[in-house]
Scaffold this active site. Sequence first.
Site, PDB file in Angstrom:
ATOM      1  N   LEU A 126    -173.592   8.916  15.948  1.00 42.39           N
ATOM      2  CA  LEU A 126    -172.566   8.658  16.958  1.00 42.39           C
ATOM      3  C   LEU A 126    -172.714   9.783  17.974  1.00 42.39           C
ATOM      4  O   LEU A 126    -172.823  10.952  17.592  1.00 42.39           O
ATOM      5  CB  LEU A 126    -171.169   8.680  16.346  1.00 42.39           C
ATOM      6  CG  LEU A 126    -170.732   7.451  15.526  1.00 42.39           C
ATOM      7  CD1 LEU A 126    -169.399   7.716  14.853  1.00 42.39           C
ATOM      8  CD2 LEU A 126    -170.647   6.212  16.404  1.00 42.39           C
ATOM      9  N   ASP A 127    -172.720   9.454  19.263  1.00 41.78           N
ATOM     10  CA  ASP A 127    -172.904  10.511  20.252  1.00 41.78           C
ATOM     11  C   ASP A 127    -171.661  11.405  20.312  1.00 41.78           C
ATOM     12  O   ASP A 127    -170.628  11.119  19.711  1.00 41.78           O
ATOM     13  CB  ASP A 127    -173.274   9.942  21.627  1.00 41.78           C
ATOM     14  CG  ASP A 127    -172.201   9.042  22.222  1.00 41.78           C
ATOM     15  OD1 ASP A 127    -171.006   9.318  22.007  1.00 41.78           O
ATOM     16  OD2 ASP A 127    -172.554   8.066  22.908  1.00 41.78           O
ATOM     17  N   LYS A 128    -171.787  12.492  21.043  1.00 42.71           N
ATOM     18  CA  LYS A 128    -170.736  13.515  21.071  1.00 42.71           C
ATOM     19  C   LYS A 128    -169.381  12.950  21.463  1.00 42.71           C
ATOM     20  O   LYS A 128    -168.343  13.332  20.901  1.00 42.71           O
ATOM     21  CB  LYS A 128    -171.147  14.627  22.046  1.00 42.71           C
ATOM     22  CG  LYS A 128    -170.134  15.754  22.160  1.00 42.71           C
ATOM     23  CD  LYS A 128    -170.573  16.785  23.199  1.00 42.71           C
ATOM     24  CE  LYS A 128    -169.508  17.852  23.390  1.00 42.71           C
ATOM     25  NZ  LYS A 128    -169.876  18.815  24.457  1.00 42.71           N
ATOM     26  N   SER A 130    -168.282   9.901  21.069  1.00 44.65           N
ATOM     27  CA  SER A 130    -167.839   8.778  20.236  1.00 44.65           C
ATOM     28  C   SER A 130    -167.162   9.272  18.962  1.00 44.65           C
ATOM     29  O   SER A 130    -167.373  10.395  18.521  1.00 44.65           O
ATOM     30  CB  SER A 130    -169.024   7.878  19.898  1.00 44.65           C
ATOM     31  OG  SER A 130    -169.599   7.340  21.070  1.00 44.65           O
TER      32      SER A 130
END
Length: 268
Positions: A126-128, A130
């Site tokens: 999950l990106d930063k 999210s």
Amino acid sequence: MRERRPPHKTRERTKPADNAAAKRVTLPRALSKLGYCSRTQAERLIAENRVAVDGRTVSETSAWVDLSTARISIDGLVIAAEAKIYLMLNKPRGLVTTRHDPEGRPTVYDCLRDFDIPHLSPVGRLDKASEGLLLFTNDTEFAQILLDPVTHVTKTYHVQIDGIMDDEGIAAMTSGIRHDGELLTATAARRLRQGDRNSWIEVELDEGRNRQIRRMLEALGSECLRLVRVAIGGLALGELPKGAVRALTETELQALRRKAGMEKARRN
């Protein structure tokens, strides 16, 4: 007539037959599956002549071993498989999904301080910006199958956008949106609720392309305000508090395996 002999096969280097593929793997992968180290680290150990199989040093990374019978040792010490661990984290916004960040930013491993498991890895990312459900395991086979697009294990997201998503936008997400030359498609999409200035939609994906939902919304002229993963293959985030971690139950684990087709493969 001279009898023809079958070609000689080197036991370690010949690729295993299909019915033995589950047990026969390359030596670097064997060390990874046992939870001892990564494949890259294993290749280095093998090149340094520190790995032995059944008492004999193996120096080739292409060597095949049978995990059900091989006695593998590192520097003379026999290694055994680690107990398999399966955890779920409710990832807070602002954490990066990596063990060590060169920029010194907080990572998801800050939430795992109470789990002293050296080879625990996230299943996907999950990106930063999210949030939500993120799985961790030391079972590399389980992780690879869950991430394989062929298995079509879906991921469900709740997304807040800066506007109202109309029927045309919903239809576009499921029929496919082209962004930077790449066709991005959601398995399903629907409106959840809306206010005067923003709304929430639910988006389901069965593939893991980089920033896929954000890119789709950008192509539609909408900005993603929040993105929360709420389920993976039927496994729901539920009421797990932000930043909290818990082990998957046996029922949850078996359900995920069935979704990925792992139980069927075992029976066959």
